[in-house]
Design a protein around this motif. Structure first.
Motif, PDB file in Angstrom:
ATOM      1  N   LEU A  56       0.987  -1.432  -0.471  1.00  0.00           N
ATOM      2  CA  LEU A  56      -0.450  -0.021  -0.078  1.00  0.00           C
ATOM      3  C   LEU A  56       1.001   1.189  -0.250  1.00  0.00           C
ATOM      4  O   LEU A  56      -0.030   2.131  -0.830  1.00  0.00           O
ATOM      5  N   GLU A  57       2.047   1.234   1.159  1.00  0.00           N
ATOM      6  CA  GLU A  57       2.240   2.361   0.770  1.00  0.00           C
ATOM      7  C   GLU A  57       3.224   2.350  -0.536  1.00  0.00           C
ATOM      8  O   GLU A  57       3.625   3.664  -0.788  1.00  0.00           O
ATOM      9  N   ALA A  58       3.673   1.394  -1.141  1.00  0.00           N
ATOM     10  CA  ALA A  58       4.807   1.501  -2.447  1.00  0.00           C
ATOM     11  C   ALA A  58       3.594   2.228  -3.164  1.00  0.00           C
ATOM     12  O   ALA A  58       4.199   2.842  -3.983  1.00  0.00           O
ATOM     13  N   GLN A  80      -1.337  -0.755  -8.351  1.00  0.00           N
ATOM     14  CA  GLN A  80      -3.023  -0.878  -7.412  1.00  0.00           C
ATOM     15  C   GLN A  80      -2.198  -1.784  -6.464  1.00  0.00           C
ATOM     16  O   GLN A  80      -1.695  -3.367  -6.105  1.00  0.00           O
ATOM     17  N   ALA A  81      -2.339  -1.868  -5.370  1.00  0.00           N
ATOM     18  CA  ALA A  81      -1.848  -2.339  -4.329  1.00  0.00           C
ATOM     19  C   ALA A  81      -3.473  -3.479  -3.752  1.00  0.00           C
ATOM     20  O   ALA A  81      -4.544  -2.988  -3.829  1.00  0.00           O
ATOM     21  N   GLY A  82      -3.351  -4.892  -2.735  1.00  0.00           N
ATOM     22  CA  GLY A  82      -3.939  -5.557  -3.007  1.00  0.00           C
ATOM     23  C   GLY A  82      -5.148  -5.763  -4.025  1.00  0.00           C
ATOM     24  O   GLY A  82      -5.396  -5.657  -4.967  1.00  0.00           O
ATOM     25  N   PRO A  83      -5.780  -6.893  -3.281  1.00  0.00           N
ATOM     26  CA  PRO A  83      -6.607  -7.047  -2.718  1.00  0.00           C
ATOM     27  C   PRO A  83      -5.488  -7.946  -1.663  1.00  0.00           C
ATOM     28  O   PRO A  83      -4.836  -8.928  -2.512  1.00  0.00           O
ATOM     29  N   GLY A  84      -4.489  -7.722  -0.830  1.00  0.00           N
ATOM     30  CA  GLY A  84      -3.963  -9.057  -0.302  1.00  0.00           C
ATOM     31  C   GLY A  84      -3.021  -8.797  -0.699  1.00  0.00           C
ATOM     32  O   GLY A  84      -2.965  -7.590  -0.970  1.00  0.00           O
ATOM     33  N   PRO A  85      -1.920  -9.534   0.093  1.00  0.00           N
ATOM     34  CA  PRO A  85      -0.345  -9.399  -0.537  1.00  0.00           C
ATOM     35  C   PRO A  85      -0.042  -9.193  -2.203  1.00  0.00           C
ATOM     36  O   PRO A  85       0.432  -9.957  -2.592  1.00  0.00           O
ATOM     37  N   MET A  87       0.383  -7.138  -5.881  1.00  0.00           N
ATOM     38  CA  MET A  87       0.108  -6.017  -6.908  1.00  0.00           C
ATOM     39  C   MET A  87       0.394  -5.686  -8.109  1.00  0.00           C
ATOM     40  O   MET A  87       0.542  -6.843  -8.734  1.00  0.00           O
ATOM     41  N   THR A  88      -0.363  -4.264  -8.697  1.00  0.00           N
ATOM     42  CA  THR A  88      -1.355  -4.194  -9.950  1.00  0.00           C
ATOM     43  C   THR A  88      -0.408  -3.262 -10.537  1.00  0.00           C
ATOM     44  O   THR A  88      -0.497  -2.022 -10.709  1.00  0.00           O
ATOM     45  N   TYR A  89       0.618  -3.871 -11.688  1.00  0.00           N
ATOM     46  CA  TYR A  89       0.891  -2.524 -12.582  1.00  0.00           C
ATOM     47  C   TYR A  89       0.473  -2.997 -13.929  1.00  0.00           C
ATOM     48  O   TYR A  89       0.081  -3.505 -14.767  1.00  0.00           O
TER      49      TYR A  89
END
Length: 173
Positions: A56-58, A80-85, A87-89
């Protein structure tokens, strides 16, 4: 410069940007602070939660820099961070990818990204705790060209193919 070299350069730029973002938040306090108490499951859950928070911070660190043109062919347009661990680019390609070679180019790009992610310690370290990365590419008109995920299993499959393990599928044990 050939289009294949431009694609590979774009992939390298993407990996470098992701590694930079993860390197920044990996240095932030709180990730590795464990007192050794509690069960292994509890500790793993704590680590997964810390990974989610770091993702989330990244994403918060990267978002103000977007869109970010990585080279003549690719722009990072979303993270986008989440859901869970997770990362989507999201990327936009500057040139339309059409014709009979489009699928081959897309698979080449996917294989290159998977290889680079699996070889990047800053990304791979978190996979041990259930983290995974999603990559979505669209053409200039916004049509999705490629959507794939990289997780620990994808890296292990790739490494098995590289070392020749699994080439003898179908043979009895």
């Amino acid at each position: 410069m050939t289009s294949r070299n431009r694609v590979l350069l774009a992939v390298a730029a993407v990996i470098a940007l992701a590694a930079f973002a993860f390197g920044v938040w990996k240095l932030m306090p709180g990730f590795a602070s464990r007192d050794g108490s509690g069960s292994a499951d509890s500790m793993e859950n704590d680590i997964r939660k810390a990974v989610e928070e770091k993702f989330l911070e990244a994403a918060r660190l990267l978002e103000p820099q977007l869109p970010r043109r990585l080279n003549d062919e690719v722009t990072l347009v979303g993270v986008q961070a989440g859901p869970g661990p997770t990362m989507t680019y999201r990327y936009t390609l500057h040139a339309a990818v059409e014709g009979t070679g489009a699928d081959v180019k897309a698979r080449l790009a996917q294989n290159t990204v998977v290889a680079e992610v699996c070889r990047t310690p800053e990304l791979r370290d978190y996979m041990e705790h259930g983290a995974w990365y999603r990559y979505i590419y669209a053409d200039p008109a916004g049509r999705q060209i490629l959507d794939f995920e990289v997780d620990e299993a994808a890296c292990m499959q790739r490494e098995a193919r590289e070392t020749g393990i699994g080439r003898e599928e179908g043979q009895g044990k």
